[in-house]
Design a protein around this motif. Structure first.
Motif, PDB file in Angstrom:
ATOM      1  N   ARG A   2     101.389  38.069  10.505  1.00  0.00           N
ATOM      2  CA  ARG A   2     100.836  39.109  11.383  1.00  0.00           C
ATOM      3  C   ARG A   2      99.607  38.820  12.094  1.00  0.00           C
ATOM      4  O   ARG A   2      99.526  38.960  13.368  1.00  0.00           O
ATOM      5  N   THR A   5      99.559  35.811  14.221  1.00  0.00           N
ATOM      6  CA  THR A   5     100.207  36.291  15.628  1.00  0.00           C
ATOM      7  C   THR A   5      99.257  37.160  16.387  1.00  0.00           C
ATOM      8  O   THR A   5      99.283  36.752  17.690  1.00  0.00           O
ATOM      9  N   THR A  22     104.370  47.461  22.114  1.00  0.00           N
ATOM     10  CA  THR A  22     105.115  47.850  20.666  1.00  0.00           C
ATOM     11  C   THR A  22     105.593  48.896  20.544  1.00  0.00           C
ATOM     12  O   THR A  22     105.371  49.999  21.266  1.00  0.00           O
ATOM     13  N   GLY A  26     102.160  48.177  14.337  1.00  0.00           N
ATOM     14  CA  GLY A  26     101.054  47.363  14.407  1.00  0.00           C
ATOM     15  C   GLY A  26      99.733  47.630  13.841  1.00  0.00           C
ATOM     16  O   GLY A  26      98.691  47.221  13.885  1.00  0.00           O
ATOM     17  N   TRP A  66     105.806  40.356  26.188  1.00  0.00           N
ATOM     18  CA  TRP A  66     106.284  40.043  24.467  1.00  0.00           C
ATOM     19  C   TRP A  66     106.281  41.684  24.029  1.00  0.00           C
ATOM     20  O   TRP A  66     105.462  42.598  24.397  1.00  0.00           O
ATOM     21  N   TYR A  68     107.049  44.114  20.536  1.00  0.00           N
ATOM     22  CA  TYR A  68     106.816  43.871  19.197  1.00  0.00           C
ATOM     23  C   TYR A  68     107.396  45.106  18.349  1.00  0.00           C
ATOM     24  O   TYR A  68     107.201  46.218  18.842  1.00  0.00           O
ATOM     25  N   VAL A  96     109.267  39.976  19.295  1.00  0.00           N
ATOM     26  CA  VAL A  96     108.641  39.491  17.951  1.00  0.00           C
ATOM     27  C   VAL A  96     109.137  40.690  17.067  1.00  0.00           C
ATOM     28  O   VAL A  96     108.836  41.777  16.801  1.00  0.00           O
ATOM     29  N   ASN A  98     108.695  41.609  12.974  1.00  0.00           N
ATOM     30  CA  ASN A  98     107.892  41.159  11.778  1.00  0.00           C
ATOM     31  C   ASN A  98     108.660  41.478  10.701  1.00  0.00           C
ATOM     32  O   ASN A  98     109.311  42.473  10.581  1.00  0.00           O
TER      33      ASN A  98
END
Lengths: 305, 335
Positions: A2, A5, A22, A26, A66, A68, A96, A98
């Motif tokens: 992470r 990234t 997001t 995060g 992007w 997340y 993305v 995780n």
């Protein structure tokens, strides 16, 4: 991975601004990215379907986007939005996730992602990127950014042995030599497998290849085909369900190439065979994804030959 | 300043189009669907251009000529001329569905007034329209036909093999269809993302999005209402085609939405309820000033304008037979 990234995205943003969404995840990881991006960093809240549709709309406006979340929340909940809104249009959206595979361990099965890239690769236009090591993240993010197609980045916990020197990133890399067949490994489990293999003599270990990009757009490297021609014993290792897996893609590719294997074993995620839950290591063991088990399977097949 | 229609400049519109905030100073350099070159003034057209649906002009004319003529269509009409345009569009819609043997007319007829008005009078080259209720693709195709952006030859391919005009619109092939839609609950998120992207890029224009009322049962719709209210997406205008009927019953029977306007207001967005088949009310609502995302609840009737289809669930699915088609045309002509 992470942190790698976050650093890589900050560097990318300075070169080529994008929009980042997001799904309220995060914490203690993406704060530097948020600070660097200002209003282009958007916490879309706990609403993944909306987040993915919004990302598609932003891409339509001309911005690379992007998106997340943790892996299970980024591909499963908004799957139809990924299919209809991103992939059918071929929009420049990068997902993305995780914590691929069992990475979230004892957090429970809802937080595992055992079928993420297999499910996503059934969709049009999308490519999956599975770094094996934290060092892979930056070049992968650059590659994803340069592509105008949808992409999926599956992150995990880096398990790279301290002594391992990595060659430059590539979709296929041969990381150690060996004389006991060939292992193709996807994702961070490669680190643990290599660490165990390095304790063995070259005659007692396989040559280990790491595969980091799917589908197999360029086929299988000629050097790998040469190795398999000399010693046609192959294992494929990945923390992912069998259906839609890299193992199946590799097997199909080898068959198409006319390759005949003496043995083929696929070590993959088996789900929750005992009904019990635990750490990532616990679930790997339940699925037979322990390094010793994998390496012994090749020496056993050599004995059988 | 010239008084020819296309010569009004400096954000002055030739008639009171109130959306001057997003009106470019001139049409030059803006996109006219089908052509992308800079274009000069259309001018010297003193009456609305009428293209009979039976004429072959649009389908047979060269692409550049079709596009040029399309650009000369008036951007503002009187209420009476809109009524004529609507009647013509409704005839063409019914014909297109009948010739294709396709149903889904009910929800197209409830939405057609608003979709047509948006495309004929309200939207500028900076704006975009997102058809979230993708099953009203017919209304969208007809609106694009009415503005010269699709031809009869295109409409004749509706639902046919090899066509781009599928029953729910595909995205990526026509500049005025930004997204493929059809599965409900996607369009508002797409529209909000496009609007947010425009804001981030400093671009002008409003993103209009048409939802069905049944679509408001989708959780993703409410996720996006929350999102666009929170982000105060002032360049989003949402129209809800509240015809009260959905696939297998009324919205009241299946999942009570009412009072939908109050529910929306609870999110902190501006909401107006208007009669969806009244062009004066529609025009006033679509051109009113507002802050933040605006929601218009259009009180409409499924199958509007065709007596045997109005307010009937089966108009959601069933195609017309020959006798029904003739009766439908007679009823449209009589309006």
């Amino acid at each position: 991975m992470r942190d790698a990234t976050c650093r890589s995205l900050i560097a990318l943003y300075r070169d080529k601004p994008f929009v980042f969404l997001t799904g309220d995840l995060g914490f203690r990881a993406l704060e530097p990215l948020r600070d660097a991006m200002g209003p282009r960093f958007i916490n879309a809240g706990v609403a993944e379907q909306n987040m993915v549709s919004v990302a598609a709309g932003i891409a339509k406006a001309g911005e690379q986007c992007w998106v997340y979340s943790i892996a299970p929340f980024i591909y499963a909940r908004p799957f139809e939005q990924i299919r209809n809104d991103i992939c059918l249009h071929g929009f420049d959206v990068k997902l993305v996730g995780n914590g691929g595979g069992y990475a979230y361990g004892s957090m429970g099965s809802t937080h595992h992602a055992l079928e993420d890239y297999g499910a996503l690769l059934t969709l049009q236009n999308i490519h999956a990127f599975i770094p094996a090591f934290a060092d892979d993240v930056s070049p992968i993010i650059r590659r994803m950014s340069e592509s105008r197609h949808p992409g999926y980045l599956r992150l995990g916990r880096c398990e790279k042995p301290a002594s391992l020197r990595l060659p430059a990133y590539a979709a296929w890399r041969c990381l150690i030599d060996g004389a006991a067949g060939v292992a193709i490994v996807v994702g961070p489990i490669a680190g643990s497998l290599i660490e165990t293999a390095l304790r063995r003599a070259p005659t007692e270990r396989p040559g280990i290849w790491v595969l980091s990009e799917l589908p197999l757009s360029g086929g299988v490297p000629a050097a790998l085909l040469d190795q398999l021609a000399r010693d046609p014993r192959l294992v494929v290792v990945e923390e992912h369900a069998a259906h839609g897996s890299a193992g199946h893609l590799v097997a199909a590719e080898l068959l198409s190439a006319g390759m005949s294997l003496a043995s083929f074993r696929h070590f993959c995620a088996k789900g929750y065979p005992s009904g019990a839950y635990g750490s990532q290591a616990f679930h790997r063991k339940e699925s037979g994804l322990e390094p010793e088990t994998i390496l012994n399977s090749l020496t056993a097949s050599a004995t059988a030959r | 300043m010239t008084k020819f229609p296309g010569g009004y400049r400096g954000r002055v519109t030739p008639v009171p189009i109130p959306n001057t905030e997003v009106k470019p100073a001139t049409a030059d350099g803006t996109a006219c669907a089908g052509v992308w070159e800079s274009r000069s003034l259309p001018g010297l057209i003193h009456s609305p251009l009428v293209i009979d649906e039976r004429a072959f002009f649009f389908s047979a004319a060269p692409h550049w000529l079709r596009a040029t003529v399309a650009c000369t269509l008036p951007t503002r009409m009187t209420a009476r001329s809109f009524a004529e345009q609507l009647k013509r569009a409704k005839r063409r819609l019914v014909r297109m569905h009948y010739e294709s043997g396709i149903g889904h007319l009910g929800g197209n007829l409830s939405a057609l007034d608003a979709v047509l008005l948006l495309h004929l009078e309200i939207m500028t080259a900076d704006d975009a329209f997102v058809l979230s209720k993708g099953h009203a693709a017919g209304a969208l195709y007809i609106a694009l036909w009415a503005t010269g952006k699709l031809g009869d030859v295109d409409l004749d391919q509706f639902h046919r093999d090899g066509s781009r005009l599928s029953g729910h619109p595909a995205g990526g092939w026509h500049p005025d269809i930004p997204f493929g839609t059809g599965s409900l609950g996607h369009g508002l998120g797409l529209a909000s993302g496009l609007a947010l992207g425009k804001q981030l890029r400093g671009e002008r224009g409003t993103v209009y999005c048409l939802l069905s009322d049944g679509e408001c049962e989708e959780g993703s719709t409410w996720e996006t209402v929350l999102f666009c209210a929170h982000h105060r997406l002032s360049n989003v205008a949402v129209l809800i085609d509240a015809n009260g009927l959905q696939g297998f019953g009324t919205t009241t029977e299946i999942a009570s939405l009412e009072p939908i306007a109050d529910k929306l207001r609870g999110f902190g967005v501006q909401v107006d309820e208007i009669p969806g088949h009244d062009p004066v009310a529609l025009r006033a609502a679509l051109t009113a000033e507002g802050r933040g995302p605006r929601f218009l609840v259009l009180r409409t009737r499924k199958g509007h304008g065709i007596s045997f289809m109005e307010d009937r669930v089966d108009s959601h699915y069933l195609p017309l037979d020959a006798a029904q088609y003739e009766l439908a045309l007679r009823e449209i002509d009589a309006t």
